[in-house]
Design an enzyme around this catalytic site. Structure first.
Site, PDB file in Angstrom:
ATOM      1  CB  CYS A   2      -1.417 -49.401  13.462  1.00 12.55           C
ATOM      2  SG  CYS A   2      -0.970 -48.726  11.836  1.00 12.55           S
ATOM      3  CD  GLU A 113      -0.601 -44.685  18.531  1.00 12.43           C
ATOM      4  OE1 GLU A 113      -1.679 -44.057  18.700  1.00 12.43           O
ATOM      5  OE2 GLU A 113      -0.546 -45.799  17.990  1.00 12.43           O
TER       6      GLU A 113
END
Length: 244
Positions: A2, A113
């Site tokens: 993350c 992402e």
């Protein structure tokens, strides 16, 4: 992992979602492109000074994203500790003490992402879809599991209110099969029924922490492709969340 996320909820929203008793620090403006080293809101439970942990109060507090261990010589290490592998937090020196006593939640609308494709990287936004929502949870709010730490800045005087730096890292785990094609790891997302246990500072046994992590189910998140404008931290607007 993350490395970027979106967090647009107001303090009043977060206070209601996480049953906050005390708010510390100025409200952080909505961000559609939160980046490491920036100030973020976290949820944690902490007892007043010189009081037992059983008197802990649930706080909404501003901290810096990127964990700075208490033993660090300077704050630079924080930029390398934005994430922590959940499998090893009870073993590694950077995270072990925080895993025992300083667990927290990092609220998010979702995270970004990048998928490797055709020699480049394509950004996706991953969020809680209708099928992935825990019973009773608030739509659109992910409770990412984190650890926080306090670091004493040696360059500041004893009477300087800013001498203590609060910082946070987001836990990650192997990505579920449905998301593994985008990236091999994803944030640890706490379901509603495990949040209180995760925040409880009276739970200090590392074996119990490992048991909690083992009980967390894989998140069922919905991904969609977004504009490469998110690649630059200079870009921060609602349009970043628009599907391509």
């Amino acid at each position: 992992m993350c490395g970027r996320y979106a967090s647009t909820r107001s303090d009043s929203d977060l206070q209601a979602v996480f049953d906050i008793a005390e708010t510390v620090g100025e409200e952080v403006p909505p961000s559609y492109n939160v980046a490491p080293t920036q100030t973020v809101r976290t949820v944690l439970e902490r007892a007043p000074k010189d009081q037992p942990e059983s008197d802990a109060v649930r706080q909404l507090r501003s901290v810096r994203w990127g964990l700075i261990p208490s033993w660090a010589k300077d704050a630079k290490i924080g930029s390398r500790l934005i994430n922590a592998r959940s499998e090893t937090i009870t073993e590694k020196p950077s995270f072990k003490k925080a895993a025992s006593r300083r667990r927290c939640i990092v609220p998010a609308d979702g995270y970004y992402e990048w998928e490797k494709r055709d020699g480049g990287k394509v950004p996706y936004f991953l969020h809680e879809g209708d099928t992935g929502r825990s019973a009773g949870s608030t739509p659109g709010v992910l409770a990412m599991a984190g650890l926080y730490e306090l670091w004493r800045d040696p360059t500041k005087a004893e009477d300087d209110e800013d001498r203590w730096v609060w910082s946070v890292t987001v836990l990650t785990s192997p990505a579920a099969d449905a998301l593994g094609h985008i990236h091999d790891r994803s944030p640890v997302v706490l379901p509603l029924d495990l949040r209180s246990s995760w925040l409880d500072p009276t739970v200090t046994d590392l074996g119990a922490v490992q048991d909690m992590l083992a009980a967390i189910p894989e998140p069922r998140l919905a991904p969609y492709e977004v504009s490469t404008a998110v690649n630059s931290v200079k870009n921060n607007s609602p349009e970043l969340l628009t599907p391509v």
